[in-house]
Write a protein that holds these residues in place. Structure first.
Motif, short mmCIF file in Angstrom:
data_model
loop_
_atom_site.label_atom_id
_atom_site.label_comp_id
_atom_site.label_asym_id
_atom_site.label_seq_id
_atom_site.Cartn_x
_atom_site.Cartn_y
_atom_site.Cartn_z
N LEU A 1 0.85 -1.18 0.00
CA LEU A 1 0.00 0.00 0.00
C LEU A 1 0.89 1.23 0.00
O LEU A 1 1.80 1.35 0.83
CB LEU A 1 -0.90 0.02 1.24
N LEU A 2 0.63 2.15 -0.92
CA LEU A 2 1.37 3.41 -1.01
C LEU A 2 0.41 4.54 -0.66
O LEU A 2 -0.54 4.79 -1.40
CB LEU A 2 1.92 3.63 -2.42
N CYS A 3 0.65 5.21 0.46
CA CYS A 3 -0.23 6.30 0.87
C CYS A 3 0.58 7.59 0.92
O CYS A 3 1.37 7.81 1.84
CB CYS A 3 -0.85 6.00 2.24
N TYR A 4 0.37 8.44 -0.09
CA TYR A 4 1.10 9.70 -0.20
C TYR A 4 0.40 10.78 0.62
O TYR A 4 -0.81 10.99 0.47
CB TYR A 4 1.18 10.15 -1.66
N ALA A 5 1.16 11.45 1.48
CA ALA A 5 0.61 12.55 2.25
C ALA A 5 0.42 13.76 1.33
O ALA A 5 1.28 14.07 0.50
CB ALA A 5 1.54 12.91 3.40
N GLY A 6 -0.72 14.44 1.49
CA GLY A 6 -0.97 15.63 0.69
C GLY A 6 -2.41 15.69 0.23
O GLY A 6 -3.10 14.67 0.15
N ALA A 7 -2.86 16.89 -0.08
CA ALA A 7 -4.24 17.10 -0.54
C ALA A 7 -4.30 16.93 -2.05
O ALA A 7 -4.46 17.90 -2.80
CB ALA A 7 -4.73 18.48 -0.11
N PHE A 8 -4.17 15.70 -2.52
CA PHE A 8 -4.18 15.43 -3.94
C PHE A 8 -5.62 15.27 -4.46
O PHE A 8 -6.50 14.81 -3.73
CB PHE A 8 -3.38 14.16 -4.25
N PRO A 9 -5.88 15.63 -5.72
CA PRO A 9 -7.24 15.51 -6.28
C PRO A 9 -7.55 14.08 -6.68
O PRO A 9 -7.57 13.71 -7.85
CB PRO A 9 -7.17 16.44 -7.51
N ARG A 10 -7.82 13.23 -5.68
CA ARG A 10 -8.01 11.81 -5.94
C ARG A 10 -9.43 11.45 -6.37
O ARG A 10 -9.67 10.37 -6.90
CB ARG A 10 -7.68 11.01 -4.68
N ALA A 11 -10.40 12.32 -6.15
CA ALA A 11 -11.80 11.99 -6.43
C ALA A 11 -12.04 11.88 -7.93
O ALA A 11 -11.43 12.57 -8.75
CB ALA A 11 -12.72 13.05 -5.83
N GLY A 12 -12.95 10.98 -8.29
CA GLY A 12 -13.41 10.88 -9.68
C GLY A 12 -12.47 10.16 -10.62
O GLY A 12 -12.70 10.14 -11.82
N LEU A 13 -11.39 9.56 -10.08
CA LEU A 13 -10.45 8.83 -10.92
C LEU A 13 -10.84 7.36 -10.92
O LEU A 13 -10.62 6.65 -9.94
CB LEU A 13 -9.03 9.02 -10.41
N ALA A 14 -11.45 6.91 -12.00
CA ALA A 14 -11.93 5.53 -12.09
C ALA A 14 -11.76 5.06 -13.52
O ALA A 14 -11.51 5.84 -14.44
CB ALA A 14 -13.39 5.42 -11.66
N CYS A 15 -11.90 3.75 -13.73
CA CYS A 15 -11.80 3.21 -15.08
C CYS A 15 -12.74 2.03 -15.23
O CYS A 15 -13.13 1.40 -14.24
CB CYS A 15 -10.36 2.80 -15.41
N GLY A 16 -13.10 1.74 -16.47
CA GLY A 16 -13.98 0.62 -16.76
C GLY A 16 -13.19 -0.68 -16.86
O GLY A 16 -11.96 -0.68 -16.99
N ASP A 17 -13.90 -1.80 -16.85
CA ASP A 17 -13.25 -3.11 -16.83
C ASP A 17 -12.41 -3.38 -18.08
O ASP A 17 -11.48 -4.18 -18.03
CB ASP A 17 -14.29 -4.21 -16.67
N HIS A 18 -12.74 -2.76 -19.21
CA HIS A 18 -11.99 -2.98 -20.44
C HIS A 18 -10.92 -1.92 -20.68
O HIS A 18 -10.21 -2.00 -21.68
CB HIS A 18 -12.95 -3.04 -21.64
N ASP A 19 -10.80 -0.93 -19.79
CA ASP A 19 -9.79 0.10 -19.93
C ASP A 19 -8.40 -0.47 -19.61
O ASP A 19 -8.26 -1.37 -18.77
CB ASP A 19 -10.07 1.28 -19.02
N VAL A 20 -7.38 0.06 -20.25
CA VAL A 20 -6.03 -0.46 -20.08
C VAL A 20 -5.54 -0.31 -18.63
O VAL A 20 -4.71 -1.10 -18.17
CB VAL A 20 -5.06 0.23 -21.07
N ALA A 21 -6.07 0.63 -17.88
CA ALA A 21 -5.67 0.81 -16.48
C ALA A 21 -6.34 -0.16 -15.52
O ALA A 21 -6.04 -0.13 -14.32
CB ALA A 21 -5.96 2.25 -16.04
#
Length: 267
Positions: A220-240
């Motif tokens: 688990l990598l937990c970076y300290a900071g107020a990063f804009p993490r919300a809304g970052l998602a991908c579909g099952d067929h996406d390369v990510a």
């Protein structure tokens, strides 16, 4: 009969072109491949192995989106595969001779301070954008699983590392699946900044051991900071949409998501 203890049996990487990407993995990273299969309609799989560990390159007849450009280490989309190398110089030189990949680390392989494990590491992206890492242990600090050499500088897969927003929530989730904490460190400083390509990082790294085997494990990598993490998602067929496949789970096979949306398949 009781189920086998849970262990990470393979990693599924979604690919826009599994055959082409397999060429990179075999040429640049020393993987061996098996014949292409069509396990279900609409899905193509190229099975790969590095030592005792398995990676499946998965393509779909109805493909999803490409990997987003330069996903940073703090993003919940970030998930890398760490490859243990016996000779960092040889592994990096072979990679450098292959086209298509891009570095994440800004100054080549980095030796981290003892407080951060003292390992040498180098992070990069394959031609489709999946993050990867070369990992070399310091003298006298090599885990038993990697105290061997071979004809290829890449020995196998040590772990998959995932970025999480809330360490406590993620730890509770994985402990609920039977994982145990194997290591903890706070990584910071100029070496970590160059390795991650993240300015002034402070990242809590928690190594989690599956109940069935110490390797491959999860970090688990937990970076300290107020990063804009919300809304970052991908579909099952996406390369990510990387999937960690665990064998030994009780009950019917099922797909689950961790608190940050990382995909697990319990088989």
């Amino acid at each position: 009969m009781s189920a086998e203890p849970l262990r990470l049996s393979r990693i599924r990487l979604v690919s826009a072109d599994p055959e082409a990407l397999a060429g990179f993995f075999t040429t640049a990273l020393g993987f061996a491949r098996a014949p292409t299969i069509r396990p279900v309609p609409g899905e193509t799989v190229v099975p790969l192995r590095l030592g005792a560990q398995a990676v499946d390159l998965v393509g779909f007849d109805q493909p999803g989106r490409p990997y987003p450009e330069d996903v940073p280490g703090w993003s919940p989309l970030f998930q890398h595969i760490a490859l243990v190398v016996s000779d960092m110089g040889a592994a990096h030189a072979r990679l450098a001779a292959c086209p298509g990949w891009r570095p994440i680390s800004t100054a080549g392989p980095e030796r981290l301070p003892a407080a951060s494990g003292g390992v040498s590491a180098f992070k990069f992206r394959d031609p489709e954008g999946h993050p990867l890492e070369f990992l070399s242990f310091p003298p006298g600090g090599t885990p038993e699983a990697w105290r061997r050499t071979g004809s290829d500088p890449c020995l196998g897969i040590d772990h998959s590392a995932i970025s999480v927003a809330d360490e406590a929530a993620s730890l509770a989730f994985y402990e609920g699946l039977g994982f145990s904490v194997a290591s903890r460190s706070i990584n910071t400083g100029p070496e970590q900044a160059r390795l991650d390509g993240v300015p002034d990082p402070r990242v809590a790294v928690t190594g989690l051991r599956p109940p069935g085997a110490p390797t491959p494990h999860l970090e688990l990598l937990c970076y300290a900071g107020a990063f804009p993490r919300a809304g970052l998602a991908c579909g099952d067929h996406d390369v990510a949409a990387t999937v960690l496949v665990f064998s030994g789970a009780e009950g019917a096979p099922r797909a689950v998501r961790d608190p940050d949306g990382h995909r697990l398949r319990l088989a």
